[in-house]
Enzyme design. Structure first.
Site, PDB file in Angstrom:
ATOM      1  N   LYS A  37      56.421  34.049  40.558  1.00 39.78           N
ATOM      2  CA  LYS A  37      57.818  34.316  40.167  1.00 39.78           C
ATOM      3  C   LYS A  37      58.578  32.999  40.040  1.00 39.78           C
ATOM      4  O   LYS A  37      58.226  32.017  40.679  1.00 39.78           O
ATOM      5  CB  LYS A  37      58.511  35.153  41.250  1.00 39.78           C
ATOM      6  CG  LYS A  37      58.263  36.616  41.129  1.00 39.78           C
ATOM      7  CD  LYS A  37      59.389  37.400  41.827  1.00 39.78           C
ATOM      8  CE  LYS A  37      59.041  38.858  41.916  1.00 39.78           C
ATOM      9  NZ  LYS A  37      57.965  39.150  42.878  1.00 39.78           N
ATOM     10  N   LYS A  90      59.646  28.972  34.027  1.00 40.55           N
ATOM     11  CA  LYS A  90      59.647  29.359  32.605  1.00 40.55           C
ATOM     12  C   LYS A  90      58.521  30.325  32.257  1.00 40.55           C
ATOM     13  O   LYS A  90      58.707  31.229  31.444  1.00 40.55           O
ATOM     14  CB  LYS A  90      59.489  28.101  31.734  1.00 40.55           C
ATOM     15  CG  LYS A  90      60.737  27.252  31.637  1.00 40.55           C
ATOM     16  CD  LYS A  90      60.516  26.142  30.615  1.00 40.55           C
ATOM     17  CE  LYS A  90      61.409  24.943  30.958  1.00 40.55           C
ATOM     18  NZ  LYS A  90      60.864  23.659  30.561  1.00 40.55           N
ATOM     19  N   HIS A 138      37.007  27.186  30.710  1.00 37.25           N
ATOM     20  CA  HIS A 138      36.639  25.770  30.831  1.00 37.25           C
ATOM     21  C   HIS A 138      35.557  25.676  31.905  1.00 37.25           C
ATOM     22  O   HIS A 138      35.650  26.372  32.929  1.00 37.25           O
ATOM     23  CB  HIS A 138      37.895  24.992  31.278  1.00 37.25           C
ATOM     24  CG  HIS A 138      37.874  23.529  30.965  1.00 37.25           C
ATOM     25  ND1 HIS A 138      36.985  22.948  30.101  1.00 37.25           N
ATOM     26  CD2 HIS A 138      38.653  22.511  31.400  1.00 37.25           C
ATOM     27  CE1 HIS A 138      37.236  21.652  30.009  1.00 37.25           C
ATOM     28  NE2 HIS A 138      38.231  21.353  30.804  1.00 37.25           N
TER      29      HIS A 138
END
Ligand SMILES: NC(=O)c1ccc[n+]([C@@H]2O[C@H](COP(=O)([O-])OP(=O)(O)OC[C@H]3O[C@@H](n4cnc5c(N)ncnc54)[C@H](O)[C@@H]3O)[C@@H](O)[C@H]2O)c1
Ligand SMILES: CC(C)(O)[C@@H](O)C(=O)O
Ligand SMILES: [Mg+2]
Ligand SMILES: [Mg+2]
Length: 348
Positions: free
Chosen positions: A62, A65, A124
């Protein structure tokens, strides 16, 4: 499936048509895919899977952005949006798409949530291959799989929306359930891959770290900057130096390479340009090859990983990166770029 034969080297590509929507839905019917991290990849992959009818939830901290973006994109707190640990507990497939440094950081909390039969998915090879530095060693009774889109997550989403697809590599590190491969390939198609080629975690991470530090990002900027600086030092204007270095490359010549190869791009330039480029490319190759060799060595020894983990584990790592990116944006070359791009008729 399609054979890819280059000289004597044979590979097999998995195509989207091998995993039509019904087959993907059937393979993933009983899965809840928990995407941990809503960065560039988490966002692109989760939105594509949601649009493909997969049951997806997102795990994002939370505040900040990335969390706001989750809300904007329609993820609903308590229904499809949770804290990373809560999402990991609910998921049967855990897509570990935190930053590579964040994966090391969260691992002690994630590991106990990886119960028998779950799948741990990476984009990855980093955390698994450099386990001596990351401590990421999964339990033996789960699947460990990789789908690594060969491009930005932004492109993963854009191509999907255009009905196209990114190329991705895939790899199986651990098959505990006997379903690792079909899970991996169904997910690979669901996240928006156009085709997938097989690799190992180690080959993926060695080539990926080399490519992005090299020709894809680091080397290309170094080369462009060197030419821009020489042109400016010789009295050329910023716009002339920028056009001859970047704008022509991205707007005219690189799309031709993408379409039909280097020879096709050359063939569409003057014979004067062809003669000069054919003479000079070898000098640039010979000058840069030792740099690429030392780069690969630095990847192989784990030095690039050490540097990444050290820098990107600092509390202010984002601000530091943003500061360096801002310095680029404010340099003369990219100020010239902004002016030149603004002149494109379609932008007016
Ligand atoms: N960016 C790409 O387009 C791209 C392409 C191919 C593969 N990958 C790989 O995909 C993975 C995700 O990359 P990305 O660029 O989307 O990641 P990113 O760097 O944008 O970070 C993703 C998320 O990680 C969260 N995060 C970072 N540190 C954390 C911590 N300590 N605890 C909890 N959350 C934390 C951030 O909030 C963010 O939402 C990486 O393994 C990367 O190498 C990325
Ligand atoms: C998009 C790239 C460069 O291919 C990826 O490897 C990354 O790390 O962001
Ligand atoms: Mg990378
Ligand atoms: Mg890459």
């Amino acid at each position: 499936m399609k054979d890819m034969i280059v000289n004597e080297f044979k590979e097999v590509a998995i195509e989207r048509s091998d995993y039509p929507p019904e087959k993907v839905k059937q393979i993933l019917a009983n899965e809840t895919v928990a995407v941990l991290g809503y960065g560039v990849q988490g966002r692109g992959q989760s939105l594509n899977m949601r649009d493909n009818g997969v049951k997806v939830i997102v795990g994002q901290r939370k505040g900040g952005k990335a969390y706001d973006l989750c809300l904007e994109d329609g993820w609903v707190p308590g229904e499809t949006l949770f804290d990373p640990e809560e999402a990991a507990a609910k998921g049967t497939v855990i897509q570990y798409l935190l930053s590579d440094a964040g994966q090391k950081d969260m691992w002690p909390k994630l590991k106990p949530l990886l119960t028998k039969g779950k799948a741990l998915y990476f984009s990855h090879g980093f955390s698994i291959v450099y386990k001596d530095q990351t401590n990421v060693i999964p339990p033996a009774d789960i699947d460990v799989i990789l789908v690594a889109p060969k491009g930005s997550g932004t492109t993963v989403r854009r191509l999907f929306l255009e009905g196209r697809g990114i190329n991705s590599s895939f790899a199986i590190h651990q098959d505990a359930t006997g379903r690792a491969r079909e899970r991996c390939l169904a997910l690979g198609v669901a996240i928006g891959s156009g085709y997938l080629f097989e690799t190992t975690f180690q080959k993926e991470v060695f080539s990926d770290l080399t490519g992005e530090r090299g020709v894809l990002m680091g080397a290309i900027y170094g080369l462009w900057l060197a030419q821009y600086e020489v042109l400016r030092a010789q009295g050329h204007s910023p716009s002339e130096a920028f056009n001859e270095t970047v704008e022509e490359a991205t707007q005219s010549l690189y799309p031709l390479i993408g379409e039909r190869g280097m020879d096709w791009m050359y063939a569409n330039c003057s014979t004067t340009a062809q003669r000069g480029a054919l003479d000079w490319f070898k000098k640039f190759r010979d000058a840069s090859k030792p740099v690429f060799e030392s780069l690969y060595e630095s990847v192989k020894t784990g030095e690039e990983t050490r540097r990444t983990l050290e820098a990107n584990s600092k509390p202010d790592y984002r601000q530091s990166l943003e500061k360096e990116l801002k310095e680029i944006a404010e340099s003369e070359m990219w100020k010239a770029g902004a002016v030149v791009r603004g002149l494109r008729p379609e932008r007016q």
